[in-house]
Design a protein around this motif. Sequence first.
Motif, PDB file in Angstrom:
ATOM      1  N   ARG A   1       5.862  10.813   0.153  1.00 16.80           N
ATOM      2  CA  ARG A   1       4.887  11.008   1.229  1.00 16.80           C
ATOM      3  C   ARG A   1       5.606  10.921   2.574  1.00 16.80           C
ATOM      4  NH1 ARG A   1       0.984   6.266  -0.790  1.00 16.80           N
ATOM      5  NH2 ARG A   1       2.967   5.199  -0.450  1.00 16.80           N
ATOM      6  N   VAL A   2       5.036  11.581   3.586  1.00 17.53           N
ATOM      7  CA  VAL A   2       5.643  11.509   4.916  1.00 17.53           C
ATOM      8  C   VAL A   2       5.447  10.086   5.449  1.00 17.53           C
ATOM      9  CG1 VAL A   2       5.623  12.440   7.255  1.00 17.53           C
ATOM     10  CG2 VAL A   2       5.117  13.947   5.316  1.00 17.53           C
ATOM     11  N   LYS A   3       6.559   9.485   5.882  1.00 19.82           N
ATOM     12  CA  LYS A   3       6.497   8.099   6.367  1.00 19.82           C
ATOM     13  C   LYS A   3       5.996   8.080   7.811  1.00 19.82           C
ATOM     14  CE  LYS A   3       9.650   4.462   4.999  1.00 19.82           C
ATOM     15  NZ  LYS A   3      11.054   4.054   4.995  1.00 19.82           N
ATOM     16  N   ILE A   4       5.064   7.191   8.099  1.00 21.57           N
ATOM     17  CA  ILE A   4       4.509   7.109   9.461  1.00 21.57           C
ATOM     18  C   ILE A   4       4.492   5.651   9.933  1.00 21.57           C
ATOM     19  CG2 ILE A   4       3.022   9.161   9.425  1.00 21.57           C
ATOM     20  CD1 ILE A   4       0.722   7.208   8.570  1.00 21.57           C
ATOM     21  N   ASP A   5       4.362   5.487  11.267  1.00 25.95           N
ATOM     22  CA  ASP A   5       4.227   4.118  11.787  1.00 25.95           C
ATOM     23  C   ASP A   5       2.745   3.802  12.022  1.00 25.95           C
ATOM     24  OD1 ASP A   5       3.434   5.311  14.143  1.00 25.95           O
ATOM     25  OD2 ASP A   5       5.287   4.916  15.231  1.00 25.95           O
ATOM     26  N   ASP A   6       2.471   2.705  12.710  1.00 33.93           N
ATOM     27  CA  ASP A   6       1.074   2.293  12.900  1.00 33.93           C
ATOM     28  C   ASP A   6       0.253   3.292  13.708  1.00 33.93           C
ATOM     29  OD1 ASP A   6       1.644   0.100  11.475  1.00 33.93           O
ATOM     30  OD2 ASP A   6       1.796  -1.294  13.173  1.00 33.93           O
ATOM     31  N   ASN A   7       0.941   4.129  14.502  1.00 27.41           N
ATOM     32  CA  ASN A   7       0.227   5.160  15.270  1.00 27.41           C
ATOM     33  C   ASN A   7       0.257   6.503  14.570  1.00 27.41           C
ATOM     34  OD1 ASN A   7      -0.477   3.496  17.466  1.00 27.41           O
ATOM     35  ND2 ASN A   7       1.652   3.603  18.173  1.00 27.41           N
ATOM     36  N   GLN A   8       0.648   6.497  13.321  1.00 24.47           N
ATOM     37  CA  GLN A   8       0.754   7.709  12.487  1.00 24.47           C
ATOM     38  C   GLN A   8       1.856   8.652  12.959  1.00 24.47           C
ATOM     39  OE1 GLN A   8      -3.241   7.292  10.127  1.00 24.47           O
ATOM     40  NE2 GLN A   8      -2.335   9.273  10.284  1.00 24.47           N
ATOM     41  N   MET A   9       2.821   8.100  13.729  1.00 27.84           N
ATOM     42  CA  MET A   9       3.946   8.945  14.157  1.00 27.84           C
ATOM     43  C   MET A   9       5.043   8.860  13.105  1.00 27.84           C
ATOM     44  SD  MET A   9       5.429   9.491  17.922  1.00 27.84           S
ATOM     45  CE  MET A   9       6.360   8.026  18.262  1.00 27.84           C
ATOM     46  N   THR A  10       5.679  10.001  12.841  1.00 26.52           N
ATOM     47  CA  THR A  10       6.779  10.028  11.868  1.00 26.52           C
ATOM     48  C   THR A  10       8.033   9.462  12.539  1.00 26.52           C
ATOM     49  OG1 THR A  10       7.531  12.199  12.565  1.00 26.52           O
ATOM     50  CG2 THR A  10       5.802  12.147  10.876  1.00 26.52           C
ATOM     51  N   CYS A  11       9.169   9.606  11.872  1.00 15.79           N
ATOM     52  CA  CYS A  11      10.404   9.082  12.461  1.00 15.79           C
ATOM     53  C   CYS A  11      10.816   9.905  13.679  1.00 15.79           C
ATOM     54  CB  CYS A  11      11.523   9.074  11.407  1.00 15.79           C
ATOM     55  SG  CYS A  11      11.849  10.719  10.763  1.00 15.79           S
ATOM     56  N   LEU A  12      10.168  11.051  13.895  1.00 13.89           N
ATOM     57  CA  LEU A  12      10.523  11.905  15.024  1.00 13.89           C
ATOM     58  C   LEU A  12       9.466  11.764  16.128  1.00 13.89           C
ATOM     59  CD1 LEU A  12      12.956  13.860  14.969  1.00 13.89           C
ATOM     60  CD2 LEU A  12      11.322  15.711  14.573  1.00 13.89           C
ATOM     61  N   PRO A  13       9.853  11.348  17.346  1.00 15.03           N
ATOM     62  CA  PRO A  13       8.847  11.179  18.403  1.00 15.03           C
ATOM     63  C   PRO A  13       8.047  12.467  18.623  1.00 15.03           C
ATOM     64  CG  PRO A  13      10.977  10.319  19.100  1.00 15.03           C
ATOM     65  CD  PRO A  13      11.210  10.994  17.784  1.00 15.03           C
ATOM     66  N   GLY A  14       6.727  12.298  18.718  1.00 13.65           N
ATOM     67  CA  GLY A  14       5.852  13.451  18.976  1.00 13.65           C
ATOM     68  C   GLY A  14       5.416  14.181  17.718  1.00 13.65           C
ATOM     69  N   ILE A  15       5.986  13.823  16.560  1.00 14.13           N
ATOM     70  CA  ILE A  15       5.572  14.463  15.307  1.00 14.13           C
ATOM     71  C   ILE A  15       4.789  13.425  14.488  1.00 14.13           C
ATOM     72  CG2 ILE A  15       6.297  15.735  13.252  1.00 14.13           C
ATOM     73  CD1 ILE A  15       7.290  17.149  15.730  1.00 14.13           C
ATOM     74  N   PHE A  16       3.544  13.758  14.210  1.00 16.17           N
ATOM     75  CA  PHE A  16       2.630  12.838  13.521  1.00 16.17           C
ATOM     76  C   PHE A  16       2.262  13.421  12.154  1.00 16.17           C
ATOM     77  CE2 PHE A  16       2.519  11.965  17.936  1.00 16.17           C
ATOM     78  CZ  PHE A  16       2.149  10.646  18.101  1.00 16.17           C
ATOM     79  N   ALA A  17       1.692  12.590  11.298  1.00 17.09           N
ATOM     80  CA  ALA A  17       1.231  13.110   9.994  1.00 17.09           C
ATOM     81  C   ALA A  17      -0.092  12.459   9.640  1.00 17.09           C
ATOM     82  CB  ALA A  17       2.264  12.834   8.910  1.00 17.09           C
ATOM     83  N   ALA A  18      -0.908  13.201   8.896  1.00 20.19           N
ATOM     84  CA  ALA A  18      -2.223  12.681   8.494  1.00 20.19           C
ATOM     85  C   ALA A  18      -2.659  13.278   7.166  1.00 20.19           C
ATOM     86  CB  ALA A  18      -3.263  13.014   9.581  1.00 20.19           C
ATOM     87  N   GLY A  19      -3.629  12.618   6.556  1.00 20.72           N
ATOM     88  CA  GLY A  19      -4.240  13.116   5.316  1.00 20.72           C
ATOM     89  C   GLY A  19      -3.346  12.900   4.104  1.00 20.72           C
TER      90      GLY A  19
END
Length: 487
Positions: free
Chosen positions: A428-446
Motif C-alpha cells: 500500500r502507498v505509505k502516508i503520514d498523519d496528513n495523508q502525505m506520501t514520502c514526497l512533499p505535495g503528493i498525497f494518497a487516499a482510499g
Amino acid sequence: MGKPSGFLETDRQPGVKLPVDERIKHFNEFESNVSDSVLEEQASRCMDCGVPSCHAYGCGVKNRIPDWNDLIYKGHWKRALALLHSTNNFPEFTGRVCPATCEASCTLSINRRPVTIRQIEKQIAERGWKEGWIQPQPAEFKTGKRVAVIGSGPAGLAAAQQLVRKGHNVTVFEKDDRIGGMLRYGIPDYKIDRSVLDRRLNQLIEEGVSFETQVDAGIDVSAMYLSRSFDAVVICVGAQIPRNLVIPGRGLNGVHFAMPFLTQQNKRNAGDTIPENEAITAQGKNVIVIGGGDTGSDCIGTSIRQGAASVTHIYYQDVPPKERALCNPWPEWPTTFSTSSSQEEGCERFWKYQTKEFVGANGNLTGLKVAELDWTRPADGSRGTYTEIPGSEKIIPADLVFISIGFQHCEHGPLLMDLKLELDKRGRVKIDDNQMTCLPGIFAAGDAELGASLVVRAIYSGRQAAAGVHQYLMSERTLKLKENESR
Ligand SMILES: Cc1cc2nc3c(=O)[nH]c(=O)nc-3n(C[C@H](O)[C@H](O)[C@H](O)COP(=O)(O)OP(=O)(O)OC[C@H]3O[C@@H](n4cnc5c(N)ncnc54)[C@H](O)[C@@H]3O)c2cc1C
C-alpha cells in the motif's frame, strides 16, 4: 434523545426487498424505502446511548448517527441532511452499499434488532435530492492552487469535492472511459443505480471539478508532469490487483477473475456492446464462485441474472458460528453465519473446500477438483487450523469459475514507480498523519493506502487527504516555497 421509550415500543422495520423471482429478471435496485412517518418512528428507536459505538467505532466516516436520528424523529429532515453531509459527501452511496458496520455496533443489537441506520441515511439523502436541498456549493473565492486527483472512485470524488469547495482548481484524471471507480465498474447496478452516481457527479461538475477520462496517469500524463504542473496530487487509484489462485489448469478457458465479468455487465447495462470474443457470460452455464466477500456475492447475483444453469459458492473456511464467538464480542463486526441478498437468490454453498485443480478438456474448463478440510476451532471461537481429509477429493462440474479471493494492492505501475513512492509491506502507498506520501505535495487516499476496503472508508480517507492537501497548500512554508519557485 427524542423518545426514551422508542426502542421498547417499535420494532425494526427496514425497507422491503422485491421477491427473488421478480428481482432476478433485471439489474435494477430492488430495495424499497419506507414512508417518511415509518422512518421517523424507526429513528425514535435510537437510544442515544452514553457511548454511541455506531458513531465512534462502527462508522467509517464517523457519521453523527444519534444526532441525526433525533432530528429525524422530530421531523427536522433538512437539518439532519446538513449534519449527515458534514461527515459524508455521498450518503446516498453508503446508504445503498455500506455493510452498515454501525448497525452491528448499535447498542440495541446486543439483545434486540439494531436501528435501521443505513436505511435512515439513504432516505435522508433521497429526501434531500427530492426537495432540491442538495445543490452545488461552489467556493466563494479561488485560491489559484491546482490539484490533480488520480482516480475517480469514492476516495477521489470525496477528495475532489472537498478541495474544490475550498477554492482550489481540481482536475480528476481517470483511466477508464467513465467516472466512478468501483461505483461505476465493479459494484452491480442492482446495488446502486448509476443515475445515483451521475446525479452527484453533476453536482461536482457544477462546483467546478474538471474530469478527464481515458487518461492513465503515469503513462498518458507522466508522473513528472503531474508533480510539476500541479501544486498537489492526490493518488486515489484503488487496490485493483486481484489475488490469483495458482493451481493447475489456471489457463483453461472459463477460469476468470471476478472483475472483468462484473465490469462487462456494468457496461452492458450502460448500453455498451462487449465484443463477442471478449464476452464472459454465465447464461446456461454451471458457475462456481471461489471466495466470499462482496465481490463473490456480486458474481453470484450477476450470474443468476444472466441465467446461469447453477451457481455454487465455495469457501475454504469453516462454517461461521450462528452466534458471536467469545473472541468476537459486540461492538465488533460479527463474523457469524449470514446470507447476502445474492446468495438468497439461489446458490449452493460449500465450506471447508480446498481448491486443488481446474479440470478441463481441449483447453476448456469442465470442473473444479476440491478436497474437504477438517477444521479445528479453539474454544474461544478464534480461527483454528485445518488439515486435508485424505481421500476426500472430488470434481465439481463447472463451465465457468470466478476467482474472487480478494485484492492485493494498487497497481505498482509507472505513476508510483516514477514518483518513487514508499510502499508498506502489503504494497500500500505509505502516508503520514496528513495523508502525505514520502514526497512533499503528493498525497494518497482510499484503497491505494488502505488496501481493499469499503466505500465508506474510501470517502473518509478522501476527506482526510483533502484536509491534508488544504493545510499543505495554505501553510506559510508552502506558500513561500512556491513564491520563490515562481521568481
Ligand atoms: C465487486 C466489488 C464490490 C464491492 N462492493 C462493495 C459494497 O457493496 N460496499 C462497500 O462499501 N464496498 C464495496 N466494495 C469495495 C469498494 O468498492 C472500494 O473499497 C472503493 O471503491 C475504493 O474506493 P477508491 O476510490 O479507493 O478506489 P476505486 O473505487 O477502486 O477507484 C479507483 C479508480 O482509479 C482509477 N485508476 C487507477 N489507476 C489509475 C491511473 N494510473 N490513472 C488514472 N486513473 C486510475 C481506476 O480506474 C478507478 O476508477 C466492492 C469492491 C468490489 C471490487
